[in-house]
Design a protein around this motif. Structure first.
Motif, PDB file in Angstrom:
ATOM      1  N   TYR A 197     -38.175 -51.329  69.202  1.00 34.91           N
ATOM      2  CA  TYR A 197     -39.612 -51.491  69.321  1.00 34.91           C
ATOM      3  C   TYR A 197     -40.099 -51.134  70.718  1.00 34.91           C
ATOM      4  O   TYR A 197     -41.160 -50.528  70.876  1.00 34.91           O
ATOM      5  CB  TYR A 197     -40.006 -52.930  68.967  1.00 34.91           C
ATOM      6  CG  TYR A 197     -40.257 -53.121  67.486  1.00 34.91           C
ATOM      7  CD1 TYR A 197     -39.444 -52.488  66.546  1.00 34.91           C
ATOM      8  CD2 TYR A 197     -41.302 -53.904  67.025  1.00 34.91           C
ATOM      9  CE1 TYR A 197     -39.660 -52.641  65.196  1.00 34.91           C
ATOM     10  CE2 TYR A 197     -41.536 -54.061  65.659  1.00 34.91           C
ATOM     11  CZ  TYR A 197     -40.703 -53.425  64.745  1.00 34.91           C
ATOM     12  OH  TYR A 197     -40.930 -53.574  63.405  1.00 34.91           O
ATOM     13  N   GLU A 198     -39.328 -51.490  71.732  1.00 36.82           N
ATOM     14  CA  GLU A 198     -39.706 -51.133  73.096  1.00 36.82           C
ATOM     15  C   GLU A 198     -39.703 -49.616  73.274  1.00 36.82           C
ATOM     16  O   GLU A 198     -40.536 -49.062  73.997  1.00 36.82           O
ATOM     17  CB  GLU A 198     -38.754 -51.796  74.092  1.00 36.82           C
ATOM     18  CG  GLU A 198     -38.969 -53.306  74.216  1.00 36.82           C
ATOM     19  CD  GLU A 198     -38.002 -53.954  75.186  1.00 36.82           C
ATOM     20  OE1 GLU A 198     -37.026 -53.276  75.600  1.00 36.82           O
ATOM     21  OE2 GLU A 198     -38.215 -55.138  75.532  1.00 36.82           O
ATOM     22  N   MET A 201     -42.853 -48.244  71.725  1.00 34.16           N
ATOM     23  CA  MET A 201     -44.001 -48.516  72.597  1.00 34.16           C
ATOM     24  C   MET A 201     -44.018 -47.545  73.781  1.00 34.16           C
ATOM     25  O   MET A 201     -45.080 -47.130  74.248  1.00 34.16           O
ATOM     26  CB  MET A 201     -43.973 -49.966  73.089  1.00 34.16           C
ATOM     27  CG  MET A 201     -44.134 -51.025  72.006  1.00 34.16           C
ATOM     28  SD  MET A 201     -45.588 -50.805  70.958  1.00 34.16           S
ATOM     29  CE  MET A 201     -44.813 -50.275  69.403  1.00 34.16           C
ATOM     30  N   PHE A 222     -47.445 -47.088  63.671  1.00 31.49           N
ATOM     31  CA  PHE A 222     -47.130 -47.670  64.980  1.00 31.49           C
ATOM     32  C   PHE A 222     -48.164 -48.730  65.376  1.00 31.49           C
ATOM     33  O   PHE A 222     -47.833 -49.705  66.052  1.00 31.49           O
ATOM     34  CB  PHE A 222     -47.066 -46.577  66.039  1.00 31.49           C
ATOM     35  CG  PHE A 222     -45.781 -45.798  66.042  1.00 31.49           C
ATOM     36  CD1 PHE A 222     -44.809 -46.009  65.078  1.00 31.49           C
ATOM     37  CD2 PHE A 222     -45.532 -44.840  67.019  1.00 31.49           C
ATOM     38  CE1 PHE A 222     -43.631 -45.287  65.067  1.00 31.49           C
ATOM     39  CE2 PHE A 222     -44.345 -44.118  67.030  1.00 31.49           C
ATOM     40  CZ  PHE A 222     -43.393 -44.340  66.045  1.00 31.49           C
ATOM     41  N   SER A 226     -47.256 -52.464  66.397  1.00 30.64           N
ATOM     42  CA  SER A 226     -47.605 -53.009  67.715  1.00 30.64           C
ATOM     43  C   SER A 226     -48.448 -54.274  67.580  1.00 30.64           C
ATOM     44  O   SER A 226     -48.296 -55.225  68.356  1.00 30.64           O
ATOM     45  CB  SER A 226     -48.337 -51.958  68.554  1.00 30.64           C
ATOM     46  OG  SER A 226     -49.515 -51.532  67.905  1.00 30.64           O
ATOM     47  N   ASP A 229     -46.232 -57.304  66.433  1.00 33.03           N
ATOM     48  CA  ASP A 229     -45.228 -57.772  67.394  1.00 33.03           C
ATOM     49  C   ASP A 229     -45.818 -58.041  68.778  1.00 33.03           C
ATOM     50  O   ASP A 229     -45.084 -58.182  69.751  1.00 33.03           O
ATOM     51  CB  ASP A 229     -44.085 -56.752  67.495  1.00 33.03           C
ATOM     52  CG  ASP A 229     -43.147 -56.850  66.306  1.00 33.03           C
ATOM     53  OD1 ASP A 229     -42.103 -57.511  66.420  1.00 33.03           O
ATOM     54  OD2 ASP A 229     -43.467 -56.295  65.250  1.00 33.03           O
ATOM     55  N   TYR A 231     -47.778 -56.275  70.887  1.00 29.61           N
ATOM     56  CA  TYR A 231     -47.981 -55.240  71.910  1.00 29.61           C
ATOM     57  C   TYR A 231     -49.472 -54.864  71.900  1.00 29.61           C
ATOM     58  O   TYR A 231     -49.877 -53.838  71.343  1.00 29.61           O
ATOM     59  CB  TYR A 231     -47.103 -54.021  71.628  1.00 29.61           C
ATOM     60  CG  TYR A 231     -45.618 -54.295  71.755  1.00 29.61           C
ATOM     61  CD1 TYR A 231     -44.971 -54.210  72.993  1.00 29.61           C
ATOM     62  CD2 TYR A 231     -44.856 -54.637  70.639  1.00 29.61           C
ATOM     63  CE1 TYR A 231     -43.604 -54.450  73.107  1.00 29.61           C
ATOM     64  CE2 TYR A 231     -43.497 -54.884  70.753  1.00 29.61           C
ATOM     65  CZ  TYR A 231     -42.874 -54.793  71.988  1.00 29.61           C
ATOM     66  OH  TYR A 231     -41.520 -55.037  72.091  1.00 29.61           O
ATOM     67  N   GLU A 234     -50.856 -51.448  73.538  1.00 30.57           N
ATOM     68  CA  GLU A 234     -50.527 -50.274  72.727  1.00 30.57           C
ATOM     69  C   GLU A 234     -51.405 -50.235  71.468  1.00 30.57           C
ATOM     70  O   GLU A 234     -51.857 -49.168  71.047  1.00 30.57           O
ATOM     71  CB  GLU A 234     -49.045 -50.287  72.339  1.00 30.57           C
ATOM     72  CG  GLU A 234     -48.092 -49.985  73.488  1.00 30.57           C
ATOM     73  CD  GLU A 234     -47.898 -51.154  74.449  1.00 30.57           C
ATOM     74  OE1 GLU A 234     -47.274 -50.956  75.506  1.00 30.57           O
ATOM     75  OE2 GLU A 234     -48.352 -52.276  74.127  1.00 30.57           O
ATOM     76  N   TYR A 235     -51.617 -51.423  70.891  1.00 28.24           N
ATOM     77  CA  TYR A 235     -52.464 -51.486  69.688  1.00 28.24           C
ATOM     78  C   TYR A 235     -53.887 -51.017  70.001  1.00 28.24           C
ATOM     79  O   TYR A 235     -54.470 -50.223  69.246  1.00 28.24           O
ATOM     80  CB  TYR A 235     -52.492 -52.911  69.141  1.00 28.24           C
ATOM     81  CG  TYR A 235     -53.483 -53.100  68.025  1.00 28.24           C
ATOM     82  CD1 TYR A 235     -53.226 -52.569  66.756  1.00 28.24           C
ATOM     83  CD2 TYR A 235     -54.684 -53.768  68.232  1.00 28.24           C
ATOM     84  CE1 TYR A 235     -54.138 -52.716  65.735  1.00 28.24           C
ATOM     85  CE2 TYR A 235     -55.607 -53.920  67.209  1.00 28.24           C
ATOM     86  CZ  TYR A 235     -55.331 -53.400  65.955  1.00 28.24           C
ATOM     87  OH  TYR A 235     -56.242 -53.546  64.938  1.00 28.24           O
TER      88      TYR A 235
END
Length: 245
Positions: A197-198, A201, A222, A226, A229, A231, A234-235
């Motif tokens: 996942y990292e 991102m 994606f 994001s 989880d 993030y 990023e979202y």
């Protein structure tokens, strides 16, 4: 690991009677490591004498690498960057539809390549694999490496190993190829590990926005990932780009 008596017995089983001095030389140079002993046996069978090598890499070069032709060397260097490989993947790595007979024979006869029937994959022994990867990274051009990375990305894609394919495309900076991979929610859930996942991102943050906008469906996948989880940056970036598209 073999002791001196084990080394003597192993060679004796192949019809080779070693002197005490030869046994001692093999034991000291291999530290009893069976795979390394086998390399010395190959040298003895081929040349009638033991390989004069202190380091295992020199032994691999003397007994294996130097006896390969250009096609075989290129093949082994190519597949060495794969964890393991199927016949189809091997053919892709040398830009062939099917493996040439000579390469198939090499795979069948090599004592350092093992076929894993439960996976229908081949695996290279760590001794040979270490030698090949060292040669790949230190003795080939960047252009050659990038070409092999791209082929490996294709090889992983055909076996639905999209994360591994993406990692190789990232090495050559091909974000378009990464976002063209057929990611879906089910695949990402199956590989729901922090490191993966990292990495995804990182793709979102580093990929040029014009390339992201060419792949709205991947941005949706994606974006969902994001958001779920945590993030949030990023979202929000993907949300903004999706609204623009």
């Amino acid at each position: 690991f073999f002791d001196r008596r084990g080394i003597f017995s192993l060679f004796h089983m192949r019809g080779i009677k070693l002197s005490d001095e030869e046994v001692e030389k093999i034991f000291m140079s291999t530290e009893g490591w069976v795979a390394a002993i086998n390399l010395q046996m190959i040298s003895y069978i081929n040349t009638g004498s033991l390989a004069h090598a202190i380091h295992i890499e020199q032994l691999v070069e003397y007994t294996i690498w130097n006896h390969l032709d250009v096609e075989e060397k290129d093949f082994l260097l190519s597949v060495s960057i794969l964890d393991s490989f199927s016949t189809q993947q091997a053919a892709i790595m040398i830009c062939q539809d099917i493996l040439p007979d000579k390469i198939q024979t090499h795979l069948k006869n090599s004592e350092f390549i093992k076929y894993l029937p439960e996976k229908s994959h081949y695996s290279i022994h760590s001794i040979l694999h270490d030698y090949l990867t060292n040669r790949f990274y230190h003795y080939t051009s960047l252009e050659y490496q990038n070409r092999i990375y791209r082929r490996a990305g294709i090889a992983y894609t055909v076996s639905s190993q999209f994360y591994k394919a993406a990692q190789l495309y990232y090495k050559i900076g091909d974000f378009d190829a990464i976002l063209s991979l057929p990611f879906n929610g089910e695949y990402l859930d199956q590989g729901k590990e922090k490191a993966q996942y990292e990495f995804y991102m990182k793709i979102i943050n580093e990929c040029p926005e014009d390339i992201l906008c060419k792949h709205p469906l991947t941005m949706i996948i994606f974006g969902y990932m994001s958001l779920m989880d945590g993030y949030h940056n990023e979202y929000k970036k993907l949300q903004k780009l999706l609204e623009y598209v």
